[in-house]
Design a protein around this motif. Structure first.
Motif, PDB file in Angstrom:
ATOM      1  N   ARG A 166       7.136  82.540 -67.557  1.00 28.63           N
ATOM      2  CA  ARG A 166       7.920  81.967 -66.468  1.00 28.63           C
ATOM      3  C   ARG A 166       8.437  83.118 -65.603  1.00 28.63           C
ATOM      4  N   SER A 167       7.876  83.233 -64.395  1.00 26.91           N
ATOM      5  CA  SER A 167       8.257  84.292 -63.463  1.00 26.91           C
ATOM      6  C   SER A 167       9.157  83.727 -62.379  1.00 26.91           C
ATOM      7  N   ARG A 168      10.153  84.516 -61.981  1.00 23.25           N
ATOM      8  CA  ARG A 168      11.049  84.148 -60.898  1.00 23.25           C
ATOM      9  C   ARG A 168      11.162  85.345 -59.941  1.00 23.25           C
ATOM     10  N   VAL A 169      10.886  85.079 -58.660  1.00 17.80           N
ATOM     11  CA  VAL A 169      10.895  86.107 -57.629  1.00 17.80           C
ATOM     12  C   VAL A 169      11.782  85.621 -56.489  1.00 17.80           C
ATOM     13  N   PRO A 170      12.710  86.445 -55.987  1.00 21.94           N
ATOM     14  CA  PRO A 170      13.530  86.000 -54.860  1.00 21.94           C
ATOM     15  C   PRO A 170      12.657  85.490 -53.710  1.00 21.94           C
ATOM     16  N   ALA A 171      12.934  84.284 -53.265  1.00 23.08           N
ATOM     17  CA  ALA A 171      12.101  83.646 -52.233  1.00 23.08           C
ATOM     18  C   ALA A 171      12.583  84.055 -50.854  1.00 23.08           C
ATOM     19  N   VAL A 172      12.347  85.314 -50.520  1.00 27.67           N
ATOM     20  CA  VAL A 172      12.736  85.833 -49.206  1.00 27.67           C
ATOM     21  C   VAL A 172      11.479  86.289 -48.469  1.00 27.67           C
ATOM     22  N   GLY A 173      11.511  86.180 -47.154  1.00 28.56           N
ATOM     23  CA  GLY A 173      10.368  86.605 -46.353  1.00 28.56           C
ATOM     24  C   GLY A 173       9.106  85.852 -46.716  1.00 28.56           C
ATOM     25  N   ALA A 174       7.999  86.595 -46.784  1.00 28.00           N
ATOM     26  CA  ALA A 174       6.694  85.985 -47.044  1.00 28.00           C
ATOM     27  C   ALA A 174       6.573  85.423 -48.459  1.00 28.00           C
ATOM     28  N   VAL A 175       7.443  85.858 -49.365  1.00 28.04           N
ATOM     29  CA  VAL A 175       7.395  85.324 -50.737  1.00 28.04           C
ATOM     30  C   VAL A 175       7.620  83.818 -50.726  1.00 28.04           C
ATOM     31  N   ALA A 176       8.477  83.336 -49.833  1.00 30.46           N
ATOM     32  CA  ALA A 176       8.763  81.898 -49.768  1.00 30.46           C
ATOM     33  C   ALA A 176       7.533  81.084 -49.371  1.00 30.46           C
ATOM     34  N   ASP A 177       6.542  81.756 -48.764  1.00 33.66           N
ATOM     35  CA  ASP A 177       5.335  81.049 -48.321  1.00 33.66           C
ATOM     36  C   ASP A 177       4.246  80.983 -49.397  1.00 33.66           C
ATOM     37  N   ILE A 178       4.438  81.666 -50.517  1.00 34.07           N
ATOM     38  CA  ILE A 178       3.383  81.754 -51.532  1.00 34.07           C
ATOM     39  C   ILE A 178       2.929  80.390 -52.052  1.00 34.07           C
ATOM     40  N   PRO A 179       3.835  79.413 -52.276  1.00 34.41           N
ATOM     41  CA  PRO A 179       3.331  78.096 -52.718  1.00 34.41           C
ATOM     42  C   PRO A 179       2.319  77.495 -51.736  1.00 34.41           C
ATOM     43  N   ARG A 180       2.445  77.862 -50.452  1.00 33.51           N
ATOM     44  CA  ARG A 180       1.509  77.355 -49.438  1.00 33.51           C
ATOM     45  C   ARG A 180       0.275  78.246 -49.293  1.00 33.51           C
ATOM     46  N   THR A 181       0.481  79.560 -49.310  1.00 39.96           N
ATOM     47  CA  THR A 181      -0.626  80.486 -49.069  1.00 39.96           C
ATOM     48  C   THR A 181      -1.408  80.818 -50.340  1.00 39.96           C
ATOM     49  N   GLY A 182      -0.783  80.639 -51.501  1.00 36.07           N
ATOM     50  CA  GLY A 182      -1.456  80.922 -52.766  1.00 36.07           C
ATOM     51  C   GLY A 182      -1.316  82.373 -53.198  1.00 36.07           C
ATOM     52  N   LEU A 183      -1.775  82.661 -54.415  1.00 38.61           N
ATOM     53  CA  LEU A 183      -1.702  83.995 -54.992  1.00 38.61           C
ATOM     54  C   LEU A 183      -2.939  84.801 -54.639  1.00 38.61           C
ATOM     55  N   ARG A 184      -2.747  86.070 -54.411  1.00 38.07           N
ATOM     56  CA  ARG A 184      -3.869  86.975 -54.138  1.00 38.07           C
ATOM     57  C   ARG A 184      -4.638  87.222 -55.430  1.00 38.07           C
ATOM     58  N   GLU A 185      -5.908  86.838 -55.446  1.00 39.07           N
ATOM     59  CA  GLU A 185      -6.771  87.000 -56.625  1.00 39.07           C
ATOM     60  C   GLU A 185      -6.130  86.390 -57.870  1.00 39.07           C
ATOM     61  N   ASN A 186      -5.379  85.306 -57.668  1.00 41.44           N
ATOM     62  CA  ASN A 186      -4.718  84.595 -58.774  1.00 41.44           C
ATOM     63  C   ASN A 186      -3.745  85.470 -59.556  1.00 41.44           C
ATOM     64  N   SER A 187      -3.224  86.503 -58.916  1.00 43.13           N
ATOM     65  CA  SER A 187      -2.304  87.422 -59.586  1.00 43.13           C
ATOM     66  C   SER A 187      -1.012  87.529 -58.794  1.00 43.13           C
ATOM     67  N   LEU A 188       0.108  87.229 -59.434  1.00 49.45           N
ATOM     68  CA  LEU A 188       1.403  87.392 -58.784  1.00 49.45           C
ATOM     69  C   LEU A 188       1.686  88.862 -58.519  1.00 49.45           C
ATOM     70  N   ASN A 189       1.356  89.718 -59.469  1.00 50.96           N
ATOM     71  CA  ASN A 189       1.600  91.142 -59.311  1.00 50.96           C
ATOM     72  C   ASN A 189       0.892  91.689 -58.076  1.00 50.96           C
ATOM     73  N   ARG A 190      -0.378  91.375 -57.928  1.00 44.85           N
ATOM     74  CA  ARG A 190      -1.133  91.874 -56.780  1.00 44.85           C
ATOM     75  C   ARG A 190      -0.608  91.277 -55.475  1.00 44.85           C
ATOM     76  N   THR A 191      -0.157  90.031 -55.535  1.00 37.22           N
ATOM     77  CA  THR A 191       0.414  89.403 -54.343  1.00 37.22           C
ATOM     78  C   THR A 191       1.667  90.124 -53.903  1.00 37.22           C
ATOM     79  N   LEU A 192       2.548  90.440 -54.855  1.00 40.22           N
ATOM     80  CA  LEU A 192       3.794  91.129 -54.516  1.00 40.22           C
ATOM     81  C   LEU A 192       3.530  92.541 -54.003  1.00 40.22           C
ATOM     82  N   ILE A 193       2.582  93.231 -54.592  1.00 39.10           N
ATOM     83  CA  ILE A 193       2.232  94.571 -54.112  1.00 39.10           C
ATOM     84  C   ILE A 193       1.746  94.500 -52.673  1.00 39.10           C
ATOM     85  N   ALA A 194       0.903  93.502 -52.370  1.00 36.82           N
ATOM     86  CA  ALA A 194       0.394  93.336 -51.012  1.00 36.82           C
ATOM     87  C   ALA A 194       1.515  93.065 -50.019  1.00 36.82           C
TER      88      ALA A 194
END
Length: 240
Positions: free
Chosen positions: A140-168
């Motif tokens: 269970r991961s929790r990330v502050p939903a600020v900026g582009a992070v709040a859009d992730i449920p709509r845009t999806g994860l980069r390569e199905n990885s939260l870590n890679r998405t956050l780095i990007a």
């Protein structure tokens, strides 16, 4: 020179996070100096300082005429379990089942972690063996939903990885702290994992923060102890 120092440390942090997360696997070659200077918009001198820092951390080895080769030998399970050796070294394939990917308000968690927002990206996942569906972890991961992070449920994860998405998105962890314990599975967790309530699982709780101290991610993982072991490495003479 302070700006140059800050730049090369920042580049080293980004590349180190990519290496530890598996973006660049052990034995692979990092992109060449020309590609990296273009990517980060810096001089070759600044880039070489960053690569030297990665070498000092034991993450890469640089060879004349060959380039920088990844030397990191951790085996992370997609997110940042760099200390864990998955599946006791067995070459078994895992698949990930996303149970939840949405934004949610969690004021008590925000207060606990000193976060400026009550809104979090909530990502819950179960990992299973592909061949028989046996669950080995619940995260269970929790990330502050600020900026582009709040859009992730709509845009999806980069390569199905939260870590890679956050780095990007520029959310690179600089430090972490965590606790490991053994807990009996609660009824809800046992149902998600297909296990019996009370069955002992490892519980790993980790908090990742950026260089400025802001929260990057809090993740709580329940891990089948038959398939995970704690691997500790120290490069100093002190007590871990």
């Amino acid at each position: 020179m302070p700006g140059q120092v800050q730049k090369h440390h920042r580049i080293a942090e980004v590349l180190a996070a990519e290496i530890r997360s598996g973006v660049h696997g052990r034995g692979s070659r990092l992109p060449g100096e020309h590609a990296l200077t273009k990517r980060f918009g810096v001089s070759r001198t600044t880039l070489r300082q960053a690569l030297r820092a990665l070498g000092e951390e034991g993450l890469i080895e640089t060879h004349a005429g060959i380039g920088s080769i990844v030397a990191f030998d951790g085996t992370p399970l997609d997110h940042r379990l760099g200390w864990a050796h998955a599946l006791a070294g067995q070459p078994r394939v895992l698949r990930t089942e996303v149970l939840r990917l949405e934004t949610a308000s969690e004021p008590s968690l925000a207060a606990e972690l000193g976060c400026a927002t009550d809104d979090f990206l909530a990502l819950d996942r179960v990992r299973r063996f592909a061949e028989d569906g046996t669950a080995v972890s619940l995260e269970r991961s929790r990330v502050p939903a600020v900026g582009a992070v709040a859009d992730i449920p709509r845009t999806g994860l980069r390569e199905n990885s939260l870590n890679r998405t956050l780095i990007a998105l520029g959310r690179v962890p600089h430090s972490s702290e965590g606790t490991v314990s053994v807990r009996g599975l609660a009824a809800e967790d046992a149902a998600l994992l297909g296990r019996a309530p009370g069955e002992p699982f490892l519980r790993l709780s980790q908090v990742y923060r950026a260089a400025d101290g802001s929260l990057v991610e809090r993740v709580v993982s329940l891990l089948d102890p038959a398939h995970f072991e704690l691997h500790v490495r120290s490069t100093s003479g002190g007590t871990p």
